[in-house]
Design an enzyme around this catalytic site. Structure first.
Site, PDB file in Angstrom:
ATOM      1  N   ARG A  83       0.835  -1.194   0.000  1.00 59.45           N
ATOM      2  CA  ARG A  83       0.000   0.000   0.000  1.00 59.45           C
ATOM      3  C   ARG A  83       0.876   1.252   0.000  1.00 59.45           C
ATOM      4  O   ARG A  83       1.970   1.262   0.542  1.00 59.45           O
ATOM      5  CB  ARG A  83      -0.910   0.035   1.239  1.00 59.45           C
ATOM      6  CG  ARG A  83      -2.183  -0.813   1.063  1.00 59.45           C
ATOM      7  CD  ARG A  83      -3.094  -0.703   2.268  1.00 59.45           C
ATOM      8  NE  ARG A  83      -2.502  -1.295   3.440  1.00 59.45           N
ATOM      9  CZ  ARG A  83      -1.958  -0.620   4.433  1.00 59.45           C
ATOM     10  NH1 ARG A  83      -1.943   0.710   4.427  1.00 59.45           N
ATOM     11  NH2 ARG A  83      -1.434  -1.248   5.459  1.00 59.45           N
ATOM     12  N   TYR A 211      -1.737  -3.400  -6.849  1.00 62.96           N
ATOM     13  CA  TYR A 211      -1.555  -4.136  -5.600  1.00 62.96           C
ATOM     14  C   TYR A 211      -2.797  -4.092  -4.700  1.00 62.96           C
ATOM     15  O   TYR A 211      -3.417  -3.035  -4.551  1.00 62.96           O
ATOM     16  CB  TYR A 211      -0.338  -3.594  -4.819  1.00 62.96           C
ATOM     17  CG  TYR A 211      -0.323  -4.153  -3.426  1.00 62.96           C
ATOM     18  CD1 TYR A 211       0.125  -5.457  -3.203  1.00 62.96           C
ATOM     19  CD2 TYR A 211      -0.842  -3.444  -2.358  1.00 62.96           C
ATOM     20  CE1 TYR A 211       0.068  -6.011  -1.936  1.00 62.96           C
ATOM     21  CE2 TYR A 211      -0.903  -3.991  -1.089  1.00 62.96           C
ATOM     22  CZ  TYR A 211      -0.452  -5.274  -0.882  1.00 62.96           C
ATOM     23  OH  TYR A 211      -0.529  -5.829   0.367  1.00 62.96           O
ATOM     24  N   GLY A 212      -3.079  -5.202  -4.056  1.00 62.82           N
ATOM     25  CA  GLY A 212      -4.168  -5.419  -3.084  1.00 62.82           C
ATOM     26  C   GLY A 212      -4.904  -4.190  -2.598  1.00 62.82           C
ATOM     27  O   GLY A 212      -5.855  -3.713  -3.230  1.00 62.82           O
ATOM     28  N   LYS A 220      -9.854  -1.976   1.660  1.00 61.70           N
ATOM     29  CA  LYS A 220      -9.547  -0.863   2.544  1.00 61.70           C
ATOM     30  C   LYS A 220     -10.269   0.418   2.111  1.00 61.70           C
ATOM     31  O   LYS A 220     -10.740   1.191   2.934  1.00 61.70           O
ATOM     32  CB  LYS A 220      -8.032  -0.636   2.618  1.00 61.70           C
ATOM     33  CG  LYS A 220      -7.260  -1.856   3.125  1.00 61.70           C
ATOM     34  CD  LYS A 220      -7.660  -2.220   4.523  1.00 61.70           C
ATOM     35  CE  LYS A 220      -7.237  -3.572   5.040  1.00 61.70           C
ATOM     36  NZ  LYS A 220      -5.863  -3.914   5.165  1.00 61.70           N
ATOM     37  N   HIS A 240     -10.814  -2.090  11.490  1.00 60.39           N
ATOM     38  CA  HIS A 240      -9.750  -2.960  10.966  1.00 60.39           C
ATOM     39  C   HIS A 240      -9.548  -4.116  11.948  1.00 60.39           C
ATOM     40  O   HIS A 240      -8.545  -4.152  12.664  1.00 60.39           O
ATOM     41  CB  HIS A 240      -8.486  -2.104  10.834  1.00 60.39           C
ATOM     42  CG  HIS A 240      -7.377  -2.741  10.055  1.00 60.39           C
ATOM     43  ND1 HIS A 240      -6.049  -2.415  10.247  1.00 60.39           N
ATOM     44  CD2 HIS A 240      -7.390  -3.681   9.072  1.00 60.39           C
ATOM     45  CE1 HIS A 240      -5.295  -3.117   9.420  1.00 60.39           C
ATOM     46  NE2 HIS A 240      -6.075  -3.887   8.702  1.00 60.39           N
ATOM     47  N   SER A 262      -1.652  -3.840  10.019  1.00 57.94           N
ATOM     48  CA  SER A 262      -1.365  -4.783   8.937  1.00 57.94           C
ATOM     49  C   SER A 262      -0.105  -5.584   9.248  1.00 57.94           C
ATOM     50  O   SER A 262       0.883  -5.033   9.745  1.00 57.94           O
ATOM     51  CB  SER A 262      -1.141  -4.030   7.627  1.00 57.94           C
ATOM     52  OG  SER A 262      -2.281  -3.280   7.306  1.00 57.94           O
ATOM     53  N   CYS A 264       0.464  -7.873  11.466  1.00 58.74           N
ATOM     54  CA  CYS A 264       0.751  -8.097  12.892  1.00 58.74           C
ATOM     55  C   CYS A 264       0.040  -9.345  13.398  1.00 58.74           C
ATOM     56  O   CYS A 264      -0.184  -9.498  14.597  1.00 58.74           O
ATOM     57  CB  CYS A 264       0.342  -6.899  13.730  1.00 58.74           C
ATOM     58  SG  CYS A 264       1.445  -5.484  13.527  1.00 58.74           S
ATOM     59  N   GLY A 265      -0.364 -10.232  12.485  1.00 57.06           N
ATOM     60  CA  GLY A 265      -0.865 -11.534  12.925  1.00 57.06           C
ATOM     61  C   GLY A 265      -2.373 -11.667  13.065  1.00 57.06           C
ATOM     62  O   GLY A 265      -2.844 -12.566  13.748  1.00 57.06           O
ATOM     63  N   LYS A 266      -3.171 -10.806  12.398  1.00 55.88           N
ATOM     64  CA  LYS A 266      -4.627 -10.969  12.494  1.00 55.88           C
ATOM     65  C   LYS A 266      -5.058 -12.301  11.881  1.00 55.88           C
ATOM     66  O   LYS A 266      -5.874 -13.014  12.436  1.00 55.88           O
ATOM     67  CB  LYS A 266      -5.357  -9.816  11.795  1.00 55.88           C
ATOM     68  CG  LYS A 266      -5.378  -8.520  12.602  1.00 55.88           C
ATOM     69  CD  LYS A 266      -6.445  -7.521  12.136  1.00 55.88           C
ATOM     70  CE  LYS A 266      -6.269  -7.048  10.711  1.00 55.88           C
ATOM     71  NZ  LYS A 266      -4.957  -6.411  10.460  1.00 55.88           N
ATOM     72  N   THR A 267      -4.496 -12.620  10.707  1.00 57.67           N
ATOM     73  CA  THR A 267      -4.900 -13.859  10.041  1.00 57.67           C
ATOM     74  C   THR A 267      -4.521 -15.065  10.903  1.00 57.67           C
ATOM     75  O   THR A 267      -5.322 -15.989  11.081  1.00 57.67           O
ATOM     76  CB  THR A 267      -4.244 -13.953   8.647  1.00 57.67           C
ATOM     77  OG1 THR A 267      -4.531 -12.744   7.939  1.00 57.67           O
ATOM     78  CG2 THR A 267      -4.772 -15.139   7.855  1.00 57.67           C
ATOM     79  N   ASP A 289      -9.699  -9.451   8.798  1.00 56.42           N
ATOM     80  CA  ASP A 289      -9.184  -8.109   8.507  1.00 56.42           C
ATOM     81  C   ASP A 289     -10.142  -6.959   8.838  1.00 56.42           C
ATOM     82  O   ASP A 289      -9.704  -5.926   9.296  1.00 56.42           O
ATOM     83  CB  ASP A 289      -8.799  -8.032   7.025  1.00 56.42           C
ATOM     84  CG  ASP A 289      -7.874  -6.859   6.703  1.00 56.42           C
ATOM     85  OD1 ASP A 289      -7.014  -6.536   7.541  1.00 56.42           O
ATOM     86  OD2 ASP A 289      -8.029  -6.260   5.626  1.00 56.42           O
ATOM     87  N   SER A 377       4.452 -10.619   0.380  1.00 60.17           N
ATOM     88  CA  SER A 377       3.751 -11.475  -0.589  1.00 60.17           C
ATOM     89  C   SER A 377       2.469 -11.995   0.055  1.00 60.17           C
ATOM     90  O   SER A 377       2.380 -12.125   1.275  1.00 60.17           O
ATOM     91  CB  SER A 377       4.646 -12.626  -1.043  1.00 60.17           C
ATOM     92  OG  SER A 377       5.194 -13.309   0.053  1.00 60.17           O
ATOM     93  N   ARG A 378       1.482 -12.289  -0.769  1.00 59.60           N
ATOM     94  CA  ARG A 378       0.127 -12.530  -0.263  1.00 59.60           C
ATOM     95  C   ARG A 378      -0.507 -13.764  -0.869  1.00 59.60           C
ATOM     96  O   ARG A 378      -0.171 -14.174  -1.974  1.00 59.60           O
ATOM     97  CB  ARG A 378      -0.751 -11.327  -0.607  1.00 59.60           C
ATOM     98  CG  ARG A 378      -0.311 -10.013   0.040  1.00 59.60           C
ATOM     99  CD  ARG A 378      -0.919  -9.851   1.387  1.00 59.60           C
ATOM    100  NE  ARG A 378      -0.324  -8.777   2.170  1.00 59.60           N
ATOM    101  CZ  ARG A 378      -0.879  -8.285   3.285  1.00 59.60           C
ATOM    102  NH1 ARG A 378      -2.033  -8.753   3.721  1.00 59.60           N
ATOM    103  NH2 ARG A 378      -0.283  -7.342   3.962  1.00 59.60           N
ATOM    104  N   GLY A 503      -0.593 -20.291  18.197  1.00 57.29           N
ATOM    105  CA  GLY A 503      -1.686 -21.005  18.870  1.00 57.29           C
ATOM    106  C   GLY A 503      -1.711 -20.764  20.376  1.00 57.29           C
ATOM    107  O   GLY A 503      -2.773 -20.792  21.014  1.00 57.29           O
ATOM    108  N   ASN A 505      -1.473 -18.160  21.886  1.00 57.43           N
ATOM    109  CA  ASN A 505      -2.199 -16.938  22.233  1.00 57.43           C
ATOM    110  C   ASN A 505      -3.595 -17.235  22.777  1.00 57.43           C
ATOM    111  O   ASN A 505      -4.206 -16.388  23.431  1.00 57.43           O
ATOM    112  CB  ASN A 505      -2.286 -16.002  21.015  1.00 57.43           C
ATOM    113  CG  ASN A 505      -0.921 -15.425  20.651  1.00 57.43           C
ATOM    114  OD1 ASN A 505      -0.037 -15.346  21.504  1.00 57.43           O
ATOM    115  ND2 ASN A 505      -0.742 -15.035  19.403  1.00 57.43           N
TER     116      ASN A 505
END
Ligand code: SAT
Ligand code: MN
Length: 599
Positions: A83, A211-212, A220, A240, A262, A264-267, A289, A377-378, A503, A505
């Site tokens: 972004r 890009y995304g 977004k 978010h 972004s 920081c481990g949401k997924t 997200d 990369s995504r 895990g 967490n």
């Protein structure tokens, strides 16, 4: 009726009964001069035909069917992999309304600039018209939009990330309103790249990037920047946040919404696999997200995920860190900017299997050129591919929220978890989130910056007004969820993470739920309620008592400095800063100076 002025690409000719939509599409075609116009219906035939066309033009390549069926790789222009916050603008008539948190351009200037860029930009290209719905197609909380783009890569990504096609178009025609998104990859010249938003006009224009977050305008641009503006006027919140359900062994499920910046481990959190020491616990993913939060008739805060797929960070994904994602991206996945093995399988740093033969720029892999896969990369995958997918992700009424969790990437200072004292204090906690920057946006990585509610790049209006909007909720209900803050990223002096994360967490989420249910005591400190060390379950973990103590205590001196920094930050919003936040800052600062609280 006269014949269409622009030939269609012939597969399926669709148009619309809604004059406002038809006029807008005609007007854009007139401006951008595409060779053909294609209305997307969102079916699998369309998806596969576009894939075949992109393979033919070299925009996409098929990965090894043996192990990666229906998986494809797209390599971006190397200058277009994240972004671009410095080229992203919110165009309100008054600059004050966009706030110091946004880049601003006057609507007139932005329109003139963008019209010039889009003039003739689609010559020789197909113009795709994508009607989409953000949220379950029959939910009163969902909102629709139409993206016009000249990128087939955008179309196939939007197909996974949104409910797009005929049903969305029918809803748009019924409601008569939609967010207008116009996108062209242009010539990918970073000097001619702008992402501009017109909240009052409910419209977005994006030029020069494929890009995304710059190009998938439902994400977004619509679901956060434009939606946050709509949410303010309509009394809800566009955030978010990931959305997940946590089911205990006795079948009790709590839903939580967590806002982290972004990459920081949401997924990873949204799809985590419970540790071995927590048998019988289950995780249900609703979103990774974005969450839209509404008060229902009973005053309960409910959330939907406006998206229907994931656009997740690939590097670091493996059987141990995120087995659900790892399994999910072995089929029906679009990879962007990963490396490839000699036998044409996708490869990335931290995959732990295979080795790279070609890097993310398509060159033969050479360690001297840096990482094989781009750090940002995504993968794009449909949510229903996720083994922990919750069917409630499709429920029109959404899910009730038990806790809101803020967090950032902080090697120092912030404890593993703490709980805000009440909603007002929780809004202060959210407003003071800071995090180290990541590869998700262009710029230096690892610099701490303020990222309130993880919305710094995404709030479509002045943060001062946004915080006031958050603070207004207790006037409307007494049933608001608890607010917490977590930090999975504390490091020791050698730069090693001291909490195992991933895990594990879930052990922290369990404490959060116990707090919400009033089942566990906590220590009241000036910054909020901290866990007693013994209440964080560490069974089967290789972690000593001193480390847990470090993770569950605070340093009053550095926290007092933090409060000064937060105070200075809040002041940059001038008279738009709500007094309630300044009061919280003052209270915490003076309480930290007192000595009689439990350390
Ligand atoms: O590029 S996206 O905005 O889609 C991903 C992210 O940065 O959160
Ligand atoms: Mn994000």
């Amino acid at each position: 009726m006269p014949p269409p002025r622009f030939p269609t690409s012939g597969i399926r000719i669709m148009t619309t009964k809604l004059p406002a939509l038809k006029e807008w599409v005609d007007q854009i075609a007139e401006l951008t001069q595409p060779d053909s116009v294609h209305w997307c219906n969102g079916g699998s035939a369309e998806y596969h035909r576009l894939i075949a066309e992109m393979i033919e033009t070299g925009t996409l390549s098929a990965l090894n069917d043996n192990g990666y069926p229906n998986c494809y790789l797209h390599l971006s222009n190397p200058n277009d992999v994240a972004r671009v916050e410095h080229l992203t603008f919110v165009c309100t008539p008054e600059q004050e309304d966009a706030g110091p948190n946004n880049n601003w351009m006057s609507p007139d200037e932005a329109h003139a600039k963008m019209d010039a860029l889009f003039d003739g930009a689609m010559r020789g290209r197909t113009m795709y018209v994508i009607p989409y719905c953000m949220g379950p197609i029959d939910s009163p909380y969902s909102r629709c939009g139409v993206e016009i783009t000249d990128s087939p890569y955008v179309v196939i990504n939007m197909e996974m990330m949104t409910r797009m096609g005929g049903d969305a178009l029918a809803r748009i025609e019924r409601e008569g309103t939609f967010v207008k998104g116009l996108h062209s990859t242009g010539d990918l010249d970073p000097e001619r790249r702008f992402i501009v938003h017109f909240p009052e006009e409910l419209s977005i224009q994006s030029f020069g990037s494929g890009y995304g977050g710059n190009a998938l305008l439902g994400k977004k641009c619509h679901a956060l920047r434009i939606a946050s503006h709509q949410a303010r006027t309509e009394g809800w919140l566009a955030e978010h946040m990931l959305l997940m359900g946590i089911e205990s062994p006795d079948g009790e499920t709590h839903y939580i919404a967590c806002a982290f910046p972004s990459a920081c481990g949401k997924t990873n959190l949204a799809m985590l696999i419970p540790p071995h020491s927590m048998p019988g616990w289950k995780i249900w993913t609703l979103g990774d997200d974005i969450a839209w939060l509404h008060l229902d008739e009973d005053g309960v805060l409910r959330a939907i995920n406006p998206e229907s797929g994931y656009f997740g960070v690939v590097p670091g994904t493996n059987e141990k860190t995120n087995k659900n994602a790892f399994d999910m991206i072995h089929h029906n996945t679009i990879f962007t900017n990963v490396a490839r093995t000699a036998d044409n399988k996708p490869w990335w740093e931290g995959k732990k299997i295979g080795e790279p033969a070609y890097d993310w720029q398509g060159r033969e892999y050479d360690a001297a050129n840096g990482p094989a896969a781009h750090p940002n990369s995504r993968f794009t995958a449909a949510a229903t591919n996720n083994p922990s997918y919750s069917k409630l992700a499709d429920a029109p009424e959404g899910v009730p929220i038990s806790a809101i969790v803020f967090g950032g990437r902080r090697k120092e200072l912030a404890p593993l978890v703490y709980e805000a004292k009440d909603w007002q204090h929780g809004v202060f906690v959210g407003a003071s989130v800071a995090s180290e920057t990541t590869a998700a946006m262009v710029g230096e990585v690892g610099v701490v910056r303020r990222d309130p509610m993880a919305m710094k790049p995404f709030c479509g209006y002045n943060f001062g007004d946004y915080w006031s909007h958050w603070l207004s909720f207790p006037k409307r209900t007494s049933k608001l969820p608890g607010i917490f803050h977590v930090n999975w990223f504390r490091q020791d002096e050698d730069g090693k993470f001291i909490w195992p994360g991933f895990g594990e967490n879930l052990r922290v989420l369990r404490w959060i739920i116990d707090r919400v249910e009033g089942r566990v005591e906590a220590r009241e400190t000036p910054i909020g309620f901290l866990p007693n060390a013994e209440d964080i379950d560490t069974s089967e973990l290789d972690i000593d008592a001193a480390t847990i103590r470090k993770l569950t205590t605070i340093n009053p001196v550095t926290w007092a400095e933090e409060m000064d920094a937060i105070g200075e930050y809040l002041e940059t919003f001038g008279d738009r800063t709500p007094q309630a936040l300044l009061d919280e800052q003052q209270r915490i600062k003076s309480e930290l100076d007192a000595v009689d609280w439990p350390r």
